[in-house]
Design a protein around this motif. Structure first.
Motif, PDB file in Angstrom:
ATOM      1  N   VAL A   1       2.586  10.130   9.619  1.00  0.00           N
ATOM      2  CA  VAL A   1       1.554  10.206  10.539  1.00  0.00           C
ATOM      3  C   VAL A   1       1.345   9.072  11.275  1.00  0.00           C
ATOM      4  CG1 VAL A   1      -0.923  10.454  10.619  1.00  0.00           C
ATOM      5  CG2 VAL A   1       0.479  12.093   9.177  1.00  0.00           C
ATOM      6  N   ALA A   2       1.323   7.989  10.568  1.00  0.00           N
ATOM      7  CA  ALA A   2       1.210   6.561  10.932  1.00  0.00           C
ATOM      8  C   ALA A   2       2.100   6.047  12.293  1.00  0.00           C
ATOM      9  CB  ALA A   2       1.175   5.501   9.902  1.00  0.00           C
ATOM     10  N   GLY A   3       3.326   6.374  11.876  1.00  0.00           N
ATOM     11  CA  GLY A   3       4.207   6.127  13.022  1.00  0.00           C
ATOM     12  C   GLY A   3       4.304   4.562  13.155  1.00  0.00           C
ATOM     13  N   ASP A   4       5.099   3.981  14.002  1.00  0.00           N
ATOM     14  CA  ASP A   4       5.153   2.581  14.327  1.00  0.00           C
ATOM     15  C   ASP A   4       3.883   1.954  15.205  1.00  0.00           C
ATOM     16  OD1 ASP A   4       7.714   2.460  13.173  1.00  0.00           O
ATOM     17  OD2 ASP A   4       8.674   3.231  14.991  1.00  0.00           O
ATOM     18  N   CYS A   5       3.942   0.752  14.967  1.00  0.00           N
ATOM     19  CA  CYS A   5       3.006   0.038  15.676  1.00  0.00           C
ATOM     20  C   CYS A   5       3.497  -1.175  16.313  1.00  0.00           C
ATOM     21  CB  CYS A   5       1.693  -0.656  14.628  1.00  0.00           C
ATOM     22  SG  CYS A   5       0.480  -1.187  15.500  1.00  0.00           S
ATOM     23  N   LEU A   6       4.356  -0.970  17.428  1.00  0.00           N
ATOM     24  CA  LEU A   6       4.983  -1.987  17.941  1.00  0.00           C
ATOM     25  C   LEU A   6       4.439  -2.590  19.285  1.00  0.00           C
ATOM     26  CD1 LEU A   6       8.554  -0.419  17.535  1.00  0.00           C
ATOM     27  CD2 LEU A   6       7.643  -2.114  16.260  1.00  0.00           C
TER      28      LEU A   6
ATOM     29  N   LEU B   1      -4.902   0.040  14.361  1.00  0.00           N
ATOM     30  CA  LEU B   1      -4.430  -0.101  12.966  1.00  0.00           C
ATOM     31  C   LEU B   1      -3.054  -0.337  13.004  1.00  0.00           C
ATOM     32  CD1 LEU B   1      -5.018   0.380   9.811  1.00  0.00           C
ATOM     33  CD2 LEU B   1      -4.552   2.941  10.429  1.00  0.00           C
ATOM     34  N   ASP B   2      -2.463  -1.230  12.054  1.00  0.00           N
ATOM     35  CA  ASP B   2      -1.064  -1.393  11.752  1.00  0.00           C
ATOM     36  C   ASP B   2      -0.864  -1.139  10.312  1.00  0.00           C
ATOM     37  OD1 ASP B   2       1.528  -2.088  11.775  1.00  0.00           O
ATOM     38  OD2 ASP B   2       0.986  -4.202  12.569  1.00  0.00           O
ATOM     39  N   LEU B   3       0.123  -0.443   9.824  1.00  0.00           N
ATOM     40  CA  LEU B   3       0.345  -0.088   8.449  1.00  0.00           C
ATOM     41  C   LEU B   3       1.906  -0.157   8.425  1.00  0.00           C
ATOM     42  CD1 LEU B   3      -1.727   3.020   7.778  1.00  0.00           C
ATOM     43  CD2 LEU B   3      -1.901   0.972   7.011  1.00  0.00           C
ATOM     44  N   LYS B   4       2.631  -1.016   9.290  1.00  0.00           N
ATOM     45  CA  LYS B   4       4.170  -1.048   9.116  1.00  0.00           C
ATOM     46  C   LYS B   4       4.240  -1.881   7.896  1.00  0.00           C
ATOM     47  CE  LYS B   4       5.164  -3.115  12.997  1.00  0.00           C
ATOM     48  NZ  LYS B   4       3.716  -3.372  13.558  1.00  0.00           N
ATOM     49  N   ASP B   5       5.415  -1.917   7.550  1.00  0.00           N
ATOM     50  CA  ASP B   5       6.086  -2.665   6.114  1.00  0.00           C
ATOM     51  C   ASP B   5       5.207  -2.440   4.996  1.00  0.00           C
ATOM     52  OD1 ASP B   5       8.089  -3.734   7.722  1.00  0.00           O
ATOM     53  OD2 ASP B   5       6.700  -5.443   8.517  1.00  0.00           O
ATOM     54  N   ASN B   6       4.748  -1.163   4.626  1.00  0.00           N
ATOM     55  CA  ASN B   6       4.233  -0.780   3.615  1.00  0.00           C
ATOM     56  C   ASN B   6       4.837   0.453   2.998  1.00  0.00           C
ATOM     57  OD1 ASN B   6       1.147  -2.236   2.861  1.00  0.00           O
ATOM     58  ND2 ASN B   6       1.119  -1.894   5.232  1.00  0.00           N
ATOM     59  N   PRO B   7       5.007   0.384   1.765  1.00  0.00           N
ATOM     60  CA  PRO B   7       5.860   1.489   0.947  1.00  0.00           C
ATOM     61  C   PRO B   7       4.679   2.968   1.007  1.00  0.00           C
ATOM     62  CG  PRO B   7       4.831   0.295  -0.846  1.00  0.00           C
ATOM     63  CD  PRO B   7       4.536  -0.513   0.508  1.00  0.00           C
ATOM     64  N   LEU B   8       4.457   3.205   2.147  1.00  0.00           N
ATOM     65  CA  LEU B   8       3.561   4.394   2.223  1.00  0.00           C
ATOM     66  C   LEU B   8       4.188   5.797   1.658  1.00  0.00           C
ATOM     67  CD1 LEU B   8       2.357   3.651   5.849  1.00  0.00           C
ATOM     68  CD2 LEU B   8       1.128   3.116   3.727  1.00  0.00           C
ATOM     69  N   ASP B   9       3.206   6.548   1.292  1.00  0.00           N
ATOM     70  CA  ASP B   9       3.575   7.920   0.967  1.00  0.00           C
ATOM     71  C   ASP B   9       4.353   8.441   2.342  1.00  0.00           C
ATOM     72  OD1 ASP B   9       3.129  10.401  -0.719  1.00  0.00           O
ATOM     73  OD2 ASP B   9       2.538  10.975   1.551  1.00  0.00           O
ATOM     74  N   PRO B  10       5.352   9.366   2.123  1.00  0.00           N
ATOM     75  CA  PRO B  10       6.240   9.675   3.325  1.00  0.00           C
ATOM     76  C   PRO B  10       5.334  10.561   4.316  1.00  0.00           C
ATOM     77  CG  PRO B  10       7.559  10.277   1.273  1.00  0.00           C
ATOM     78  CD  PRO B  10       6.198   9.573   0.837  1.00  0.00           C
ATOM     79  N   VAL B  11       4.364  11.361   3.798  1.00  0.00           N
ATOM     80  CA  VAL B  11       3.504  12.055   4.848  1.00  0.00           C
ATOM     81  C   VAL B  11       2.465  10.954   5.520  1.00  0.00           C
ATOM     82  CG1 VAL B  11       1.587  13.708   4.939  1.00  0.00           C
ATOM     83  CG2 VAL B  11       3.242  14.110   3.296  1.00  0.00           C
ATOM     84  N   LEU B  12       2.090  10.063   4.898  1.00  0.00           N
ATOM     85  CA  LEU B  12       1.315   9.232   5.575  1.00  0.00           C
ATOM     86  C   LEU B  12       2.140   8.320   6.617  1.00  0.00           C
ATOM     87  CD1 LEU B  12      -1.409   7.777   5.891  1.00  0.00           C
ATOM     88  CD2 LEU B  12      -0.867   6.392   3.879  1.00  0.00           C
ATOM     89  N   ALA B  13       3.144   8.091   6.198  1.00  0.00           N
ATOM     90  CA  ALA B  13       4.142   7.112   6.875  1.00  0.00           C
ATOM     91  C   ALA B  13       4.241   7.814   8.108  1.00  0.00           C
ATOM     92  CB  ALA B  13       5.265   6.761   6.255  1.00  0.00           C
TER      93      ALA B  13
ATOM     94  N   LEU C   1       0.861  -1.233  -0.217  1.00  0.00           N
ATOM     95  CA  LEU C   1       0.090   0.026  -0.018  1.00  0.00           C
ATOM     96  C   LEU C   1       0.862   1.156   0.069  1.00  0.00           C
ATOM     97  CD1 LEU C   1      -2.620  -1.031   2.588  1.00  0.00           C
ATOM     98  CD2 LEU C   1      -2.973  -1.073   0.013  1.00  0.00           C
ATOM     99  N   VAL C   2       0.477   2.290  -0.838  1.00  0.00           N
ATOM    100  CA  VAL C   2       1.079   3.684  -0.839  1.00  0.00           C
ATOM    101  C   VAL C   2       0.396   4.559  -0.226  1.00  0.00           C
ATOM    102  CG1 VAL C   2       2.112   5.401  -2.343  1.00  0.00           C
ATOM    103  CG2 VAL C   2       2.432   2.848  -2.795  1.00  0.00           C
ATOM    104  N   THR C   3      -1.010   4.497  -0.569  1.00  0.00           N
ATOM    105  CA  THR C   3      -1.981   5.604  -0.080  1.00  0.00           C
ATOM    106  C   THR C   3      -3.082   4.862   0.356  1.00  0.00           C
ATOM    107  OG1 THR C   3      -3.119   5.933  -2.195  1.00  0.00           O
ATOM    108  CG2 THR C   3      -1.219   7.458  -1.490  1.00  0.00           C
TER     109      THR C   3
END
Length: 307
Positions: free
Chosen positions: A127-132, A113-125, A97-99
């Motif tokens: 905002v999401a941060g880590d989910c450890l 929500l966990d979005l780790k290990d996705n080639p996210l858009d830098p702004v979205l990445a 996922l990118v967006t």
């Protein structure tokens, strides 16, 4: 396998209370129809499969509360993914996922929500941060929802701005069209007035010509009696016999003057004793007596007295 059911048997056999585990099932497609027939399955695990997309009707599974799509090959989520309004837990770990779709902002019930290990858009990445841990995943859900709401608001403002621009452009086009139509109406009105004026002038000219044509016979009729009564009557051309009589009388007068002169000479002067004068006197006396009795001389004398 490509669809659940050919390897894992009936989906109902995998249903454990409200949990349905379809992980590690080698799925390329999601069996949406079969899942829709199991509204009890509020917890769905589709992790560790070969899913690249989700069909649009997947968003109709509004009974889902917890969804695990981790470790697939998803490149995007359906545009109306926000229809899953009861979703509280979403795992999208390790996909492509990118967006996220703008409708993601409608997942008001989302808490984890966990979005780790996705080639996210830098702004979205960012905002999401880590989910450890649990706390970070909850923060990720909250921050991503707020971000997507802001994105949705920005897109809505942009959409409204475009609509306003389109409305203004449409108003200008309509105003231009109205001005053009008004100009065309004015032109047609002017042409119609000019045509009417031209026809009126032609009509007036024809009417004037007709009146003038009608006046001519009356004018000629009025002039005919006037010429008879007002002007001096023209003398009729002299008749040929009148001129002839005048010449004849002139000759007769000359002859008479000549004869008279001879008679006077023979009667008054001493020439009366001459033989010629004696003969002339005799002829004169005889002629006078004969002419007095002749009707022609009387007619000549009457004609002369009449003229």
């Amino acid at each position: 396998m490509t669809k659940a059911g050919s390897k894992g048997g009936n989906l109902r056999d995998k249903l454990d209370g409200n949990e349905l585990d379809l992980s590690l099932s080698d799925l390329n497609e999601v069996p949406v129809k079969e899942l829709a027939a199991l509204p009890k399955a509020t917890i769905l695990d589709l992790s560790c499969n070969k899913l690249t997309t989700l069909p649009s009707d997947f968003c109709g599974l509004t009974h889902l509360v917890k969804l695990d799509l981790s470790k697939n090959k998803l490149q995007q989520l359906p545009a109306d993914f926000g229809r899953l309004v009861n979703l509280q837990h979403l795992d999208l770990l390790n996909n492509r996922l990118v967006t996220l779709p703008v409708s993601f902002a409608q997942l008001k019930s989302l808490k984890w929500l966990d979005l780790k290990d996705n080639p996210l858009d830098p702004v979205l990445a960012k905002v999401a941060g880590d989910c450890l841990d649990e706390k970070q995943c909850k923060q990720c859900a909250n921050k991503v929802l707020q971000h997507m709401k802001a994105v949705q608001a920005d897109q809505e403002r942009e959409r409204q701005r475009r609509l306003e621009v389109e409305r203004e452009a449409e108003k200008k086009r309509e105003a231009k069209q109205r001005a053009k139509e008004a100009q065309e109406r004015e032109l047609r009105k002017r042409e119609k007035a000019e045509e009417k004026e031209r026809r009126r002038k032609e009509y007036d000219a024809l009417k004037a010509a007709k009146r003038e044509q009608e006046k001519k016979p009356k004018k000629e009729a009025n002039q005919a009696p006037k010429s008879k009564s007002g002007s001096r009557p023209r003398k009729p051309p002299p008749r040929k016999h009148t001129r002839s009589w005048a010449v004849l009388k002139l000759l007769l007068l000359l002859l008479l003057f000549g004869v008279a002169g001879g008679l006077v000479a023979c009667r008054v002067t001493e020439l009366q004793q001459q033989p010629l004068c004696t003969s002339v006197n005799t002829i004169y006396d005889n002629a006078v007596q004969g002419l007095r009795r002749h009707e022609i001389l009387q007619w000549v004398l009457q004609t002369d007295s009449q003229q």
